[in-house]
Design a protein around this motif. Sequence first.
Motif, PDB file in Angstrom:
ATOM      1  N   SER A  60      19.679   4.897  -9.094  1.00 19.55           N
ATOM      2  CA  SER A  60      20.708   4.284  -8.618  1.00 19.55           C
ATOM      3  C   SER A  60      21.114   2.921  -9.184  1.00 19.55           C
ATOM      4  N   THR A  61      22.166   2.379  -8.763  1.00 20.37           N
ATOM      5  CA  THR A  61      22.705   1.072  -9.285  1.00 20.37           C
ATOM      6  C   THR A  61      21.520  -0.057  -9.084  1.00 20.37           C
ATOM      7  N   THR A  62      21.094   0.039  -7.787  1.00 19.09           N
ATOM      8  CA  THR A  62      19.981  -1.012  -7.466  1.00 19.09           C
ATOM      9  C   THR A  62      18.998  -0.317  -6.842  1.00 19.09           C
ATOM     10  N   PRO A  63      17.945  -0.155  -7.404  1.00 10.87           N
ATOM     11  CA  PRO A  63      16.760   0.500  -6.978  1.00 10.87           C
ATOM     12  C   PRO A  63      16.448  -0.531  -5.697  1.00 10.87           C
ATOM     13  N   ARG A  64      15.718   0.287  -4.681  1.00 12.06           N
ATOM     14  CA  ARG A  64      15.210  -0.281  -3.417  1.00 12.06           C
ATOM     15  C   ARG A  64      13.941  -0.151  -3.058  1.00 12.06           C
ATOM     16  N   LEU A  65      13.312  -0.842  -2.406  1.00 14.01           N
ATOM     17  CA  LEU A  65      11.944  -0.699  -1.712  1.00 14.01           C
ATOM     18  C   LEU A  65      12.383  -0.763  -0.258  1.00 14.01           C
ATOM     19  N   PHE A  66      11.620   0.220   0.602  1.00 16.16           N
ATOM     20  CA  PHE A  66      11.832   0.307   1.968  1.00 16.16           C
ATOM     21  C   PHE A  66      10.651   0.073   2.755  1.00 16.16           C
ATOM     22  N   VAL A  67      10.872  -0.933   4.079  1.00 19.02           N
ATOM     23  CA  VAL A  67       9.739  -1.556   4.675  1.00 19.02           C
ATOM     24  C   VAL A  67       9.748  -1.142   6.071  1.00 19.02           C
ATOM     25  N   ARG A  68       8.751  -0.229   6.664  1.00 17.82           N
ATOM     26  CA  ARG A  68       8.786   0.099   7.967  1.00 17.82           C
ATOM     27  C   ARG A  68       8.345  -1.057   8.681  1.00 17.82           C
ATOM     28  N   ALA A  69       8.961  -1.553   9.866  1.00 21.69           N
ATOM     29  CA  ALA A  69       8.478  -2.706  10.492  1.00 21.69           C
ATOM     30  C   ALA A  69       8.628  -2.479  11.987  1.00 21.69           C
ATOM     31  N   GLY A  70       8.147  -1.526  12.390  1.00 22.48           N
ATOM     32  CA  GLY A  70       7.915  -1.112  13.935  1.00 22.48           C
ATOM     33  C   GLY A  70       9.019  -0.649  14.591  1.00 22.48           C
ATOM     34  N   PHE A  71       9.249  -0.382  15.828  1.00 18.13           N
ATOM     35  CA  PHE A  71      10.337   0.426  16.642  1.00 18.13           C
ATOM     36  C   PHE A  71      11.338  -0.661  16.588  1.00 18.13           C
ATOM     37  N   THR A  72      12.565   0.063  16.591  1.00 21.36           N
ATOM     38  CA  THR A  72      13.936  -0.553  16.835  1.00 21.36           C
ATOM     39  C   THR A  72      14.032  -1.622  17.847  1.00 21.36           C
ATOM     40  N   GLY A  73      14.690  -2.666  17.898  1.00 17.83           N
ATOM     41  CA  GLY A  73      14.616  -3.371  19.000  1.00 17.83           C
ATOM     42  C   GLY A  73      13.416  -4.453  19.424  1.00 17.83           C
ATOM     43  N   TRP A  91      11.465   7.784   8.754  1.00 20.06           N
ATOM     44  CA  TRP A  91      10.971   6.612   9.402  1.00 20.06           C
ATOM     45  C   TRP A  91      12.233   6.502  10.348  1.00 20.06           C
ATOM     46  N   LEU A  92      13.474   6.551   9.842  1.00 19.67           N
ATOM     47  CA  LEU A  92      14.793   6.163  10.476  1.00 19.67           C
ATOM     48  C   LEU A  92      14.821   7.051  11.820  1.00 19.67           C
ATOM     49  N   ASP A  93      14.764   8.389  11.360  1.00 14.36           N
ATOM     50  CA  ASP A  93      14.675   9.402  12.511  1.00 14.36           C
ATOM     51  C   ASP A  93      13.702   9.265  13.321  1.00 14.36           C
ATOM     52  N   GLY A  94      12.748   8.567  13.284  1.00 17.91           N
ATOM     53  CA  GLY A  94      11.665   8.545  14.208  1.00 17.91           C
ATOM     54  C   GLY A  94      11.843   7.028  15.044  1.00 17.91           C
ATOM     55  N   GLU A  95      13.231   6.488  14.840  1.00 15.12           N
ATOM     56  CA  GLU A  95      13.706   5.230  15.588  1.00 15.12           C
ATOM     57  C   GLU A  95      13.005   3.866  15.144  1.00 15.12           C
ATOM     58  N   GLN A  96      12.293   4.053  13.894  1.00 15.81           N
ATOM     59  CA  GLN A  96      11.485   2.945  13.402  1.00 15.81           C
ATOM     60  C   GLN A  96      12.758   2.058  12.596  1.00 15.81           C
ATOM     61  N   GLN A  97      12.156   0.778  12.653  1.00 21.31           N
ATOM     62  CA  GLN A  97      13.365  -0.360  12.043  1.00 21.31           C
ATOM     63  C   GLN A  97      12.595  -0.201  10.506  1.00 21.31           C
ATOM     64  N   VAL A  98      13.665  -0.091   9.534  1.00 27.43           N
ATOM     65  CA  VAL A  98      13.482  -0.014   8.111  1.00 27.43           C
ATOM     66  C   VAL A  98      14.354  -1.078   7.529  1.00 27.43           C
ATOM     67  N   LEU A  99      13.546  -1.895   6.763  1.00 24.68           N
ATOM     68  CA  LEU A  99      14.362  -2.971   6.189  1.00 24.68           C
ATOM     69  C   LEU A  99      14.273  -2.433   4.785  1.00 24.68           C
ATOM     70  N   GLU A 100      15.255  -3.001   3.884  1.00 23.60           N
ATOM     71  CA  GLU A 100      15.052  -2.730   2.570  1.00 23.60           C
ATOM     72  C   GLU A 100      15.498  -4.068   1.560  1.00 23.60           C
ATOM     73  N   ALA A 101      14.944  -3.970   0.278  1.00 23.52           N
ATOM     74  CA  ALA A 101      15.351  -4.809  -0.601  1.00 23.52           C
ATOM     75  C   ALA A 101      15.304  -4.426  -1.943  1.00 23.52           C
ATOM     76  N   ALA A 102      16.042  -5.296  -3.006  1.00 26.49           N
ATOM     77  CA  ALA A 102      15.981  -4.738  -4.157  1.00 26.49           C
ATOM     78  C   ALA A 102      14.476  -4.762  -4.717  1.00 26.49           C
ATOM     79  N   MET A 103      14.344  -3.712  -5.705  1.00 23.66           N
ATOM     80  CA  MET A 103      12.628  -3.442  -6.113  1.00 23.66           C
ATOM     81  C   MET A 103      12.743  -4.544  -7.268  1.00 23.66           C
ATOM     82  N   PRO A 104      11.636  -5.273  -7.283  1.00 26.42           N
ATOM     83  CA  PRO A 104      11.253  -6.055  -8.536  1.00 26.42           C
ATOM     84  C   PRO A 104      11.410  -5.430  -9.838  1.00 26.42           C
TER      85      PRO A 104
END
Length: 146
Positions: A60-73, A91-104
């Motif tokens: 992809s143009t910008t490879p990403r890493l995804f972090v599960r961070a607990g439940f939404t809200g 994870w998103l389907d399970g209503e989890q928060q997913v944060l993403e950032a550019a992969m180092p």
Amino acid sequence: MSDNLRPISITLVAEPKQVKRFTLTQWRIAELALGDHGADVLNLQLSMTERAAYRFNLTSTTPRLFVRAGFTGQTPKPDAITASQDVAAGWLDGEQQVLEAAMPMAIQVWLESYLARHGEAPMEMRKKKRKGAGRAKEAPTKEQPK
């Protein structure tokens, strides 16, 4: 150290966002770094079954890493990290928060070498449906003589 496991330090920051008359707190990943020297440290573990997803991410143009961070809200508390968009979507389907950032870049190189050592997974192709397949058809009716 295992060839499929790397510790990643994660730093989160809260940013206030104004939406009409309301102020919301939006969380984002401020820093991802190799090693176990941060407040939140997660192990990025690569899996043979996710090789196609890793390749898709790396191309992809910008490879990403995804972090599960607990439940939404809720206030985020990182508890898992992946380089697979498929895992993150689950994870998103399970209503989890997913944060993403550019992969180092160091992680990109490590991921490339993992794929080189273990081989590329075949891309799964979906079969095309035949025209009309799966649809009910009306049986032709014979007209009765009058």
